[in-house]
Design an enzyme around this catalytic site. Structure first.
Site, mmCIF file in Angstrom:
data_model
loop_
_atom_site.group_PDB
_atom_site.id
_atom_site.type_symbol
_atom_site.label_atom_id
_atom_site.label_comp_id
_atom_site.label_asym_id
_atom_site.label_seq_id
_atom_site.Cartn_x
_atom_site.Cartn_y
_atom_site.Cartn_z
ATOM 1 C CD GLU A 171 -2.649 -1.312 -0.063
ATOM 2 O OE1 GLU A 171 -3.045 -0.297 -0.705
ATOM 3 O OE2 GLU A 171 -3.212 -2.402 -0.166
ATOM 4 N N GLY A 172 2.009 1.355 -0.952
ATOM 5 C CA GLY A 172 2.807 2.384 -0.743
ATOM 6 C C GLY A 172 3.921 2.213 0.161
#
Length: 603
Positions: free
Chosen positions: A442-443
């Site tokens: 997620e990043g």
């Protein structure tokens, strides 16, 4: 070995003493709910996690899904566990009753999630991806789309996932090439490739709802041209049943160092036959829609990291109490009996360090979940706005800090077990491998640093940052007014760090105002760590303050040990960890350009 991988006493403390979650029943959304409601659901989840998820965690790691060119094969225990979870109604825990959900607080859902994650993250992954995809459709889908796709997901018939990255574009989503060509019937023909798609192919459900980022023909370059589409594995008939196969093809599985039970896929769209998709939201708003899913997913990643670290901590604590080796340093008699390794100060140091990371990370993530509930359910506009601001600035920290330092806790768990820790005879090496993926999920943590410093700290003239400072200063004032010398010491140390972090933030902001944006962001990862340590110091001060208050009234020896444990963990974090933020603040304020100016040729 103990199977209480998330200590229930700590879970109760965080939910009911730290967060006072039962007060949410004052809001209309949660009216009629009480502690008995929440405890009953947690009890059921704990039993299910222990009986259905934990037993095959090592097996699915050793026998990961494989693709034979036709279909994906997964050991049968995975589907049995997923079916039991669905049958128990856990998939729709936090969804509205009008959608068939239990409408329990998001905080309680995250507490449940931590139990399943700690037991078996590989199998749990399919469920959490599905819940997040369903939540996105709840927020942005049309009524027809919610009926066609979300309802079957909440009932467990369909699973879901998101498709962002591509072979040439991982985190740089503005560079994606997947295309969406309008059709006469209002749908779109989808063509392109996606990479690193968790849960993108399996036979665990009737259908898979893929939420795909793509660019409509003629859309502008960059993120403004990205739209979001529902692309099901099987097209859905008018009666809601799965129809013919859509044009989504599995190219192969990516084999990861951890999370091995969750398929990770490379997918092609439209290469062999039509691949049809439906637009979600407005054209060009795909990234905004997807971030509704990603922001809560980022809190979930941080919680996963803390839960996996908790499992490692609990295993290593149990091992240290029973493993006999060595003798006290002041006993030179070789005939003396060996002692449990927990008697050695360095082993106790490693256990206390794990405890400080684990219980700090869990508390932060549950606090963020509580803010989600406040923003969703509190009828007071000011309270909702404050919750939103705090979530904005805390989300990158909640994702990155646990995934960095709770991974460190897993490393320490291996160290406590010594040579045995590196073997598959014990679960701690698997837990480390599972957790190593979270700094990327997620990043990446580097991206979280850029988001924190480049966007969240400066947004609305620093409104979120100022609100966070006010919250921390209120806790400091409370601790200083307690009359407890230890709390006063910890509050003073935190105040000193907050002052340094504030001055550093102003220095960095001035550099940005002068046009030195590259220099402003050059050490964003260090800023994230500095502010993260500061926030965890605040979290620990609050826990220690509550523990001190409880010690004044409780006579139970077990409870006294628990609360003293909170005070010792706070002492460790404030004395050993928090001072690191002072050095980081000093380095950041110097506008150090080591990495920015580094010549590539010398590497």
């Amino acid at each position: 070995m103990s199977t209480e991988l998330i200590q229930r006493r700590d879970l109760d403390f965080l939910l009911h003493e730290f967060l006072q979650v039962e007060k949410l029943s004052d809001y209309p959304r949660y009216a009629g709910q009480d502690r008995a409601t929440y405890d009953g659901v947690i009890d059921a989840a704990s039993t299910l996690a222990e009986e259905q998820f934990l037993p095959h965690a090592a097996k699915i790691d050793a026998n990961e899904p494989h693709f034979d060119g036709e279909r994906v094969h997964i050991i049968p225990e995975v589907k049995a566990a997923l079916d039991a979870y669905i049958e128990g109604g856990f998939l729709s825990t936090a969804f509205d009753s009008e959608h068939g959900g239990l409408q329990l607080p998001y905080t309680i859902f995250q507490a449940l999630s931590s139990l399943f994650t700690a037991a078996n993250i590989g199998t749990s992954g399919y469920l959490f991806l599905t819940g997040a995809a369903a939540n996105l459709l709840r927020a942005h889908g049309t009524p027809e789309q919610r009926q066609r796709y979300m309802a079957p997901m909440l009932s467990g018939r369909y699973f879901g996932t998101m498709c962002l990255s591509e072979p040439q574009a991982g985190s740089s989503l503005g560079d994606i090439k997947t295309r969406a060509t309008p059709r006469a019937d209002g749908r779109y023909d989808i063509s392109g490739s996606k990479m690193w798609i968790s849960g993108g192919e399996h036979e665990l459900s009737e259908n898979i709802v893929l939420l795909v980022l793509a660019r409509i023909d003629g859309a502008p370059a960059g993120v403004k041209g990205i739209s979001l589409f529902i692309v099901p594995k099987f097209r859905v008939n008018d009666d809601g049943s799965p129809g013919e196969r859509n044009g989504v093809r599995l190219l192969g599985l990516n084999h990861k160092m951890g999370y091995r039970g969750t398929t990770n896929t490379a997918l092609n769209f439209g290469e062999r036959g039509d691949c049809q998709g439906e637009l979600v939201g407005a054209p060009g708003q795909g990234l905004a829609c997807m971030f509704h899913m990603m922001n809560e997913a980022r809190i979930g990643v941080g919680l996963s990291a803390a839960a996996l670290a908790s499992a490692g901590y609990r295993y290593s604590l149990d091992y240290a109490k029973t493993r006999l080796q060595g003798r006290p340093v002041n006993n030179k008699n070789p005939e003396a009996k060996p002692i449990a390794i927990i008697e050695h100060s360095d082993v106790r140091r490693m256990l206390l360090q794990q405890k400080a990371y684990v219980e700090g990370g869990l508390a932060l993530c549950f606090y963020c979940a509580r803010l989600v509930d406040e923003e969703m359910a509190n009828p007071d506009p000011k309270a909702k706005a404050d919750a939103h601001l705090l979530l904005e600035i805390l989300t990158p920290i909640a994702k990155a800090w646990p995934s960095e330092f709770c991974l460190e806790a897993n490393k320490l768990a291996i160290q406590v077990l010594g040579g045995y820790g590196y073997t598959r005879d014990y679960p701690v090496e698997r837990l480390y491998r599972d957790n190593r993926l979270n700094p990327i999920h997620e990043g990446t943590n580097g991206i979280q640093g850029l988001d924190l410093l480049g966007r969240k700290v400066t947004m609305q003239n620093g409104a979120a940052f100022k609100l966070l400072l006010a919250k921390m200063q209120a806790s400091i004032a409370s601790a200083q007014a307690s009359g407890d010398a230890a709390l006063a010491e910890y509050a003073s140390a935190l105040a000193k760090v907050i002052d340094a972090a504030t001055r550093t933030t102003l220095t960095l902001g001035a550099a940005a105002a002068q046009g030195k944006v590259d220099l402003f962001l050059a050490n964003a990862h260090l800023y994230l760590e500095m502010l993260g340590h500061t926030v965890i110091g605040w979290i620990w001060l609050q826990q220690a303050t509550l523990a001190t208050q409880a010690l004044a009234t409780t006579a139970s020896a077990v409870d006294r040990d628990f609360y003293e444990g909170k005070r010792w963990a706070c002492r460790y974090f404030i004395r050993h960890e928090l001072p690191k933020a002072l050095r980081q603040a000093e380095l950041l304020a110097s506008l150090d350009d080591t990495s920015l100016s580094l010549p590539i040729a010398v590497l």
